[in-house]
Design a protein around this motif. Structure first.
Motif, PDB file in Angstrom:
ATOM      1  N   GLY A   1       4.730   9.035   6.820  1.00 48.10           N
ATOM      2  CA  GLY A   1       5.488   8.415   5.730  1.00 48.10           C
ATOM      3  C   GLY A   1       5.669   6.924   5.944  1.00 48.10           C
ATOM      4  O   GLY A   1       5.541   6.127   5.014  1.00 48.10           O
ATOM      5  N   ARG A   2       5.951   6.549   7.173  1.00 49.41           N
ATOM      6  CA  ARG A   2       6.116   5.124   7.478  1.00 49.41           C
ATOM      7  C   ARG A   2       4.795   4.371   7.333  1.00 49.41           C
ATOM      8  O   ARG A   2       4.765   3.259   6.817  1.00 49.41           O
ATOM      9  CB  ARG A   2       6.669   4.945   8.887  1.00 49.41           C
TER      10      ARG A   2
ATOM     11  N   GLY B   1       1.357   0.692   4.320  1.00 47.39           N
ATOM     12  CA  GLY B   1       0.113   0.476   3.576  1.00 47.39           C
ATOM     13  C   GLY B   1       0.371   0.062   2.144  1.00 47.39           C
ATOM     14  O   GLY B   1      -0.280  -0.846   1.622  1.00 47.39           O
ATOM     15  N   ARG B   2       1.333   0.706   1.501  1.00 45.34           N
ATOM     16  CA  ARG B   2       1.672   0.355   0.123  1.00 45.34           C
ATOM     17  C   ARG B   2       2.207  -1.073   0.049  1.00 45.34           C
ATOM     18  O   ARG B   2       1.856  -1.839  -0.842  1.00 45.34           O
ATOM     19  CB  ARG B   2       2.696   1.334  -0.426  1.00 45.34           C
TER      20      ARG B   2
ATOM     21  N   SER C   1       1.480  -6.668  -1.460  1.00 45.38           N
ATOM     22  CA  SER C   1       1.461  -8.075  -1.050  1.00 45.38           C
ATOM     23  C   SER C   1       0.110  -8.719  -1.375  1.00 45.38           C
ATOM     24  O   SER C   1       0.056  -9.842  -1.867  1.00 45.38           O
ATOM     25  CB  SER C   1       1.741  -8.203   0.447  1.00 45.38           C
ATOM     26  N   ALA C   2      -0.969  -7.999  -1.095  1.00 50.06           N
ATOM     27  CA  ALA C   2      -2.302  -8.528  -1.386  1.00 50.06           C
ATOM     28  C   ALA C   2      -2.488  -8.742  -2.888  1.00 50.06           C
ATOM     29  O   ALA C   2      -3.043  -9.762  -3.312  1.00 50.06           O
ATOM     30  CB  ALA C   2      -3.373  -7.587  -0.842  1.00 50.06           C
ATOM     31  N   ARG C   3      -2.025  -7.812  -3.695  1.00 54.39           N
ATOM     32  CA  ARG C   3      -2.145  -7.972  -5.152  1.00 54.39           C
ATOM     33  C   ARG C   3      -1.371  -9.193  -5.633  1.00 54.39           C
ATOM     34  O   ARG C   3      -1.844  -9.940  -6.487  1.00 54.39           O
ATOM     35  CB  ARG C   3      -1.628  -6.723  -5.861  1.00 54.39           C
ATOM     36  N   LEU C   4      -0.164  -9.376  -5.107  1.00 57.95           N
ATOM     37  CA  LEU C   4       0.627 -10.524  -5.522  1.00 57.95           C
ATOM     38  C   LEU C   4      -0.002 -11.836  -5.060  1.00 57.95           C
ATOM     39  O   LEU C   4       0.096 -12.849  -5.752  1.00 57.95           O
ATOM     40  CB  LEU C   4       2.061 -10.401  -4.990  1.00 57.95           C
ATOM     41  N   MET C   5      -0.657 -11.834  -3.909  1.00 61.16           N
ATOM     42  CA  MET C   5      -1.308 -13.051  -3.416  1.00 61.16           C
ATOM     43  C   MET C   5      -2.437 -13.497  -4.328  1.00 61.16           C
ATOM     44  O   MET C   5      -2.696 -14.688  -4.459  1.00 61.16           O
ATOM     45  CB  MET C   5      -1.858 -12.842  -2.005  1.00 61.16           C
ATOM     46  N   VAL C   6      -3.100 -12.548  -4.972  1.00 62.53           N
ATOM     47  CA  VAL C   6      -4.194 -12.898  -5.880  1.00 62.53           C
ATOM     48  C   VAL C   6      -3.736 -12.921  -7.333  1.00 62.53           C
ATOM     49  O   VAL C   6      -4.534 -13.037  -8.236  1.00 62.53           O
ATOM     50  CB  VAL C   6      -5.416 -11.957  -5.712  1.00 62.53           C
TER      51      VAL C   6
ATOM     52  N   PRO D   1       0.331  -8.619 -10.482  1.00 62.16           N
ATOM     53  CA  PRO D   1       1.598  -7.930 -10.297  1.00 62.16           C
ATOM     54  C   PRO D   1       1.441  -6.408 -10.337  1.00 62.16           C
ATOM     55  O   PRO D   1       0.437  -5.887 -10.799  1.00 62.16           O
ATOM     56  CB  PRO D   1       2.462  -8.409 -11.448  1.00 62.16           C
ATOM     57  N   ASN D   2       2.448  -5.712  -9.888  1.00 61.67           N
ATOM     58  CA  ASN D   2       2.424  -4.263  -9.787  1.00 61.67           C
ATOM     59  C   ASN D   2       2.639  -3.633 -11.166  1.00 61.67           C
ATOM     60  O   ASN D   2       3.627  -3.924 -11.837  1.00 61.67           O
ATOM     61  CB  ASN D   2       3.512  -3.823  -8.810  1.00 61.67           C
TER      62      ASN D   2
END
Length: 76
Positions: free
Chosen positions: A12-13, A18-19, A24-29, A32-33
């Motif tokens: 779970g952790r 990973g999520r 974070s990677a999506r926001l860097m490029v 948004p979620n």
């Protein structure tokens, strides 16, 4: 006595980490979620239907890169 983490807690952790990394990677490029977008639309605009994931993706991509034909960067 030593406390040991169960495999489900560790899994779970790892999943949560990973999520977080993916978000974070999506926001860097500049992506948004989608789940956050849907929650926002439902909470603040209950009379509107949220965009589909595909429409959301195109909208965010056009907003970031200007690929809507009104100037700015266009790939093709």
């Amino acid at each position: 006595m030593e406390e040991t983490a169960s495999s489900s807690t560790v899994a779970g952790r790892l999943f949560a980490i990973g999520r977080c990394l993916c978000d974070s990677a999506r926001l860097m490029v500049g992506m948004p979620n989608y789940d956050n977008y849907v929650a926002h639309v439902r909470a603040t605009h209950p009379d509107q239907e949220p965009m589909s994931y595909e429409a959301f993706f195109r909208d965010r991509q056009n907003a970031r890169y200007g690929g809507d034909g009104r100037g700015g960067f266009r790939c093709c």
